[in-house]
Design a protein around this motif. Structure first.
Motif, PDB file in Angstrom:
ATOM      1  N   GLN A   1       0.451  -0.965  -0.045  1.00  0.00           N
ATOM      2  CA  GLN A   1      -0.634  -0.007  -0.002  1.00  0.00           C
ATOM      3  C   GLN A   1       0.993   1.529   0.003  1.00  0.00           C
ATOM      4  OE1 GLN A   1      -3.259  -0.180   2.959  1.00  0.00           O
ATOM      5  NE2 GLN A   1      -3.622   2.626   2.994  1.00  0.00           N
ATOM      6  N   PHE A   2       1.774   1.402   0.484  1.00  0.00           N
ATOM      7  CA  PHE A   2       2.993   2.079   0.262  1.00  0.00           C
ATOM      8  C   PHE A   2       4.103   2.696   0.087  1.00  0.00           C
ATOM      9  CE2 PHE A   2      -0.277   3.599   4.232  1.00  0.00           C
ATOM     10  CZ  PHE A   2      -0.410   4.376   3.938  1.00  0.00           C
ATOM     11  N   GLY A   3       4.330   1.685  -1.152  1.00  0.00           N
ATOM     12  CA  GLY A   3       4.981   1.118  -1.527  1.00  0.00           C
ATOM     13  C   GLY A   3       6.462   1.417  -2.383  1.00  0.00           C
ATOM     14  N   THR A   4       5.830   2.992  -2.194  1.00  0.00           N
ATOM     15  CA  THR A   4       6.619   3.918  -3.245  1.00  0.00           C
ATOM     16  C   THR A   4       8.138   4.454  -1.723  1.00  0.00           C
ATOM     17  OG1 THR A   4       6.224   4.745  -4.495  1.00  0.00           O
ATOM     18  CG2 THR A   4       7.608   6.294  -3.927  1.00  0.00           C
ATOM     19  N   GLU A   5       7.342   4.925  -0.516  1.00  0.00           N
ATOM     20  CA  GLU A   5       7.376   4.990   0.918  1.00  0.00           C
ATOM     21  C   GLU A   5       8.938   3.464   1.343  1.00  0.00           C
ATOM     22  OE1 GLU A   5       3.809   7.704   0.063  1.00  0.00           O
ATOM     23  OE2 GLU A   5       4.535   4.946   0.691  1.00  0.00           O
ATOM     24  N   ARG A   6       8.160   2.540   1.002  1.00  0.00           N
ATOM     25  CA  ARG A   6       8.994   1.306   1.164  1.00  0.00           C
ATOM     26  C   ARG A   6      10.448   1.300   0.792  1.00  0.00           C
ATOM     27  NH1 ARG A   6       5.840  -0.983   6.002  1.00  0.00           N
ATOM     28  NH2 ARG A   6       3.566  -0.245   5.446  1.00  0.00           N
ATOM     29  N   SER A   7      10.203   1.246  -0.295  1.00  0.00           N
ATOM     30  CA  SER A   7      11.118   0.879  -1.252  1.00  0.00           C
ATOM     31  C   SER A   7      12.192   2.625  -1.211  1.00  0.00           C
ATOM     32  CB  SER A   7      10.440   1.082  -2.693  1.00  0.00           C
ATOM     33  OG  SER A   7      10.875   2.510  -3.383  1.00  0.00           O
ATOM     34  N   GLN A   8      12.308   3.117  -0.750  1.00  0.00           N
ATOM     35  CA  GLN A   8      13.141   4.677  -1.254  1.00  0.00           C
ATOM     36  C   GLN A   8      14.742   4.274  -0.632  1.00  0.00           C
ATOM     37  OE1 GLN A   8      12.743   7.318  -3.315  1.00  0.00           O
ATOM     38  NE2 GLN A   8      14.977   7.569  -2.800  1.00  0.00           N
ATOM     39  N   PRO A   9      14.375   3.497   0.921  1.00  0.00           N
ATOM     40  CA  PRO A   9      15.600   3.377   1.066  1.00  0.00           C
ATOM     41  C   PRO A   9      16.544   2.219   0.594  1.00  0.00           C
ATOM     42  CG  PRO A   9      13.847   3.262   3.285  1.00  0.00           C
ATOM     43  CD  PRO A   9      13.648   3.527   2.397  1.00  0.00           C
TER      44      PRO A   9
ATOM     45  N   GLN B   1       8.214  11.015   6.418  1.00  0.00           N
ATOM     46  CA  GLN B   1       7.534  10.011   5.066  1.00  0.00           C
ATOM     47  C   GLN B   1       5.983  11.115   5.451  1.00  0.00           C
ATOM     48  OE1 GLN B   1       9.154   5.311   4.739  1.00  0.00           O
ATOM     49  NE2 GLN B   1       7.112   5.991   6.403  1.00  0.00           N
ATOM     50  N   LEU B   2       5.031  11.582   3.946  1.00  0.00           N
ATOM     51  CA  LEU B   2       4.168  11.924   3.991  1.00  0.00           C
ATOM     52  C   LEU B   2       2.644  10.733   3.526  1.00  0.00           C
ATOM     53  CD1 LEU B   2       2.544  14.584   4.338  1.00  0.00           C
ATOM     54  CD2 LEU B   2       2.864  15.589   2.402  1.00  0.00           C
ATOM     55  N   LEU B   3       2.041  10.828   4.525  1.00  0.00           N
ATOM     56  CA  LEU B   3       1.372   9.238   4.014  1.00  0.00           C
ATOM     57  C   LEU B   3      -0.244   9.761   4.033  1.00  0.00           C
ATOM     58  CD1 LEU B   3       2.024   6.562   6.911  1.00  0.00           C
ATOM     59  CD2 LEU B   3       3.348   7.236   4.337  1.00  0.00           C
TER      60      LEU B   3
END
Length: 397
Positions: A24-32, A205-207
């Protein structure tokens, strides 16, 4: 490479993982992961392992970056692996069920990655030393773990779990994640004989969406709790926890900010088993007639937007000019009996192919569209000397 897709933890039931919730938050999880990979230069890597691969989406990125390598993703969650195996590429990208505490590669590795997984492994510092032993000379071990376990997200969750009625309803030991500061990982990898850098980053992170922080936690740290808690109690538990999270992380005008600290380390084994490999395209060379540098500048800089760069003095005396774009360099060298290249050509990727076509047309250039690479869009044009150029828009996944 699924952050928070753990190996089994001692004494605790293995959590049931939900690939859809996690992505669901793939972009935020993949950034690191993207930031971790930016620290790695291994153009000749042939054997790569991703430990804690989760849904395999980031493992697939490894296969794209190193197309000549054999890549294996390892995860202990059958649910995550079911999703990951849809990405398999015969002979190139595979996914296997395994626990990174006892998994071993068939041969030494050029790159071993563990992205947001080790925090679920008890005593994982000893595991890291073991993993480092799998590296070939010149190999790299890259890891990333969350470092936010003292934040309200986790403190509030621990408080609820330890209070009635949940302490009575949650029987057995719950998997509990944990990690260390960068200095600790630095010391462990140095002790394993690796040249190492370690650092930390806090992502603001801006969710988006209602109860955004709760939805984030449902994909990660809540999984052990929801696995251990009977389904009929999920709604009440999530309502109580969600109310606390809304107070700790109030939604703002643009979304809900979740500060998230991540800890990184990259260790490199001295030596090299890397075969000679192409690291990238340094430049493309075209010919031009003598004395036409002004026309070249007008087109490559004025129309295409590239920047002229000085030629080395020994080459500047020969005439011609060099131009630089984003990670792209075009050299024009003077040819006494000049003939334009009308079949052989260079292809330049642009961010907005329509805008570039308009600039070329306004400058009086030819714009010939071609749809043979559809859905990717491209057109052909010529430089002032008749050299054929291909202009391509962004690749379409």
């Amino acid at each position: 490479m699924g952050p928070e897709a753990p190996t089994e933890t001692s004494g605790a039931a293995a959590p049931v993982w939900d690939p859809q919730q996690y992505e669901q938050f793939g972009t935020e999880r993949s950034q690191p992961f993207t930031d971790l990979m930016s620290r790695i230069e291994l153009p000749g890597a042939r054997r790569i392992a991703d430990l804690g691969c989760g849904t395999g989406s980031l493992t697939e990125d490894l296969a794209r970056r190193w197309p000549a390598a054999t890549v294996v993703g390892v995860d202990s969650s059958p649910d995550m692996l079911e999703s990951a195996r849809r990405r398999q590429i015969a002979g190139r990208l595979d996914f296997v069920l395994g626990d990174l505490r006892d998994w071993e590669p068939d041969e030494p590795l050029d790159l071993l990655v563990s992205n947001a997984t080790l925090q679920w492994v008890p005593d994982h510092l000893a595991v890291i030393t073991r993993l480092a032993s799998f590296l070939a000379p010149g190999g790299v071990l890259a890891l990333q773990v969350p470092g936010n376990f003292g934040e309200p997200t986790h403190r509030l969750l621990a408080g609820i779990v330890e209070s009635p009625p949940w302490s009575e309803l949650l029987t057995g030991e719950l998997a509990s994640p944990g990690s260390h500061d960068p200095e600790t990982y630095l010391a462990v990898l140095l002790g394993a004989g690796l040249q190492t850098t370690a650092w930390e980053t806090t992502y603001c992170q801006l969710l988006q969406g209602p109860d955004a922080v709760l939805e984030w936690m449902k994909g990660t740290a809540l999984r052990p709790v929801l696995t251990a808690l009977a389904a009929e109690h999920h709604g009440r538990f999530l309502a109580e926890y969600g109310a606390l999270l809304r107070e700790a992380y109030p939604a703002g005008e643009y979304g809900t900010v979740l500060p998230y600290r991540r800890v990184f380390a990259v260790g490199h084994r001295p030596g090299s088993s890397q075969p000679t490999a192409i690291a990238g395209l340094d430049h493309a060379q075209l010919a031009m007639p003598a004395g036409e540098e002004k026309a070249a500048l007008g087109f490559y800089s004025g129309v295409l937007g590239m920047v002229e760069v000085p030629k080395p003095p020994v080459l500047a005396a020969r005439g011609g000019c060099w131009f630089n774009g984003h990670r792209t360099e075009v050299h024009l060298g003077v040819e006494a009996e000049f003939r334009p290249a009308q079949k052989a050509h260079i292809g330049l990727a642009v961010t907005d192919v329509d805008a570039m076509a308009e600039r070329v047309a306004v400058g009086g250039g030819r714009v010939t569209w071609d749809d043979e690479l559809a859905p990717r869009r491209r057109f052909f044009t010529d430089d002032p000397f008749g050299n054929r150029l291909e202009i391509l828009g962004p690749a379409v996944e």
